[in-house]
Design a protein around this motif. Sequence first.
Motif, mmCIF file in Angstrom:
data_model
loop_
_atom_site.group_PDB
_atom_site.id
_atom_site.type_symbol
_atom_site.label_atom_id
_atom_site.label_comp_id
_atom_site.label_asym_id
_atom_site.label_seq_id
_atom_site.Cartn_x
_atom_site.Cartn_y
_atom_site.Cartn_z
ATOM 1 N N LEU A 108 4.238 -11.929 0.409
ATOM 2 C CA LEU A 108 2.907 -12.421 0.746
ATOM 3 C C LEU A 108 2.921 -13.130 2.093
ATOM 4 O O LEU A 108 2.045 -12.897 2.929
ATOM 5 N N LEU A 145 0.878 -3.085 -2.922
ATOM 6 C CA LEU A 145 -0.373 -3.803 -3.176
ATOM 7 C C LEU A 145 -0.305 -4.540 -4.510
ATOM 8 O O LEU A 145 -0.771 -5.677 -4.624
ATOM 9 N N PHE A 146 0.300 -3.903 -5.498
ATOM 10 C CA PHE A 146 0.485 -4.536 -6.801
ATOM 11 C C PHE A 146 1.307 -5.812 -6.654
ATOM 12 O O PHE A 146 0.939 -6.874 -7.157
ATOM 13 N N ASP A 147 2.414 -5.722 -5.943
ATOM 14 C CA ASP A 147 3.291 -6.884 -5.745
ATOM 15 C C ASP A 147 2.573 -7.997 -4.981
ATOM 16 O O ASP A 147 2.695 -9.177 -5.317
ATOM 17 N N LEU A 148 1.806 -7.619 -3.949
ATOM 18 C CA LEU A 148 1.055 -8.607 -3.175
ATOM 19 C C LEU A 148 0.008 -9.315 -4.042
ATOM 20 O O LEU A 148 -0.126 -10.543 -3.999
ATOM 21 N N LYS A 149 -0.718 -8.532 -4.806
ATOM 22 C CA LYS A 149 -1.769 -9.094 -5.667
ATOM 23 C C LYS A 149 -1.154 -10.021 -6.707
ATOM 24 O O LYS A 149 -1.657 -11.123 -6.959
ATOM 25 N N LYS A 150 -0.044 -9.606 -7.287
ATOM 26 C CA LYS A 150 0.623 -10.415 -8.314
ATOM 27 C C LYS A 150 1.124 -11.726 -7.701
ATOM 28 O O LYS A 150 0.921 -12.802 -8.268
ATOM 29 N N ALA A 178 0.056 -13.244 -4.965
ATOM 30 C CA ALA A 178 -1.085 -14.072 -4.572
ATOM 31 C C ALA A 178 -1.732 -14.722 -5.797
ATOM 32 O O ALA A 178 -2.106 -15.903 -5.755
ATOM 33 N N SER A 179 -1.846 -13.987 -6.893
ATOM 34 C CA SER A 179 -2.431 -14.537 -8.120
ATOM 35 C C SER A 179 -1.574 -15.666 -8.671
ATOM 36 O O SER A 179 -2.097 -16.684 -9.133
ATOM 37 N N PHE A 231 -10.444 -6.682 -8.792
ATOM 38 C CA PHE A 231 -9.413 -5.665 -8.949
ATOM 39 C C PHE A 231 -8.246 -6.257 -9.711
ATOM 40 O O PHE A 231 -7.735 -7.314 -9.343
ATOM 41 N N ARG A 232 -7.854 -5.614 -10.773
ATOM 42 C CA ARG A 232 -6.690 -6.027 -11.538
ATOM 43 C C ARG A 232 -5.692 -4.884 -11.493
ATOM 44 O O ARG A 232 -6.026 -3.754 -11.835
ATOM 45 N N LEU A 233 -4.511 -5.174 -11.061
ATOM 46 C CA LEU A 233 -3.470 -4.167 -10.981
ATOM 47 C C LEU A 233 -2.424 -4.463 -12.041
ATOM 48 O O LEU A 233 -2.140 -5.618 -12.336
#
Length: 156
Positions: free
Chosen positions: A4, A23-28, A30-31, A147-149
Amino acid sequence: MTLLERCLGRLASELADYSPEMLFDLKKEASEALATAKANVDWIDRALDLRYSHIAAQQRLAADKDTGTVTFTDSDIRVSVELPKKVEWDQAQLSRIVERIRAAGKDPVEFVEVTYRISETRYNAWPASLRTSFDAARTLKTGKPIFRLSSPGDET
């Protein structure tokens, strides 16, 4: 440096070209960072509440007010404590009052703001013939997409 942190400042259009896994790793990440930040804010707010709520209550009492903002200093720090006003009205009682006003020959609109709402669940359960008469009064607006990955095997 985390993934991130390495991606901060990049254009969204550039991120959009990343692989779904990235993108999945980034979103996770960041969350998780957001959840940690929110927990930290809650923890600090609790400490502030323990330290200052009694002072703020005394200030409000001295000002003869139940809600609102009071400001005081602690050492060199200016502290403002806001206690918002949240008013709720009993809808059944208001309805009876409106009927009494109307029965007395007065217009309740002079005293009461009336808002009509229809539950979307109920609306969708109505027969089409009934829904049609309400359609002109209904506007559908959308919010920001969420968006939920997830990866295979994720429970969440």
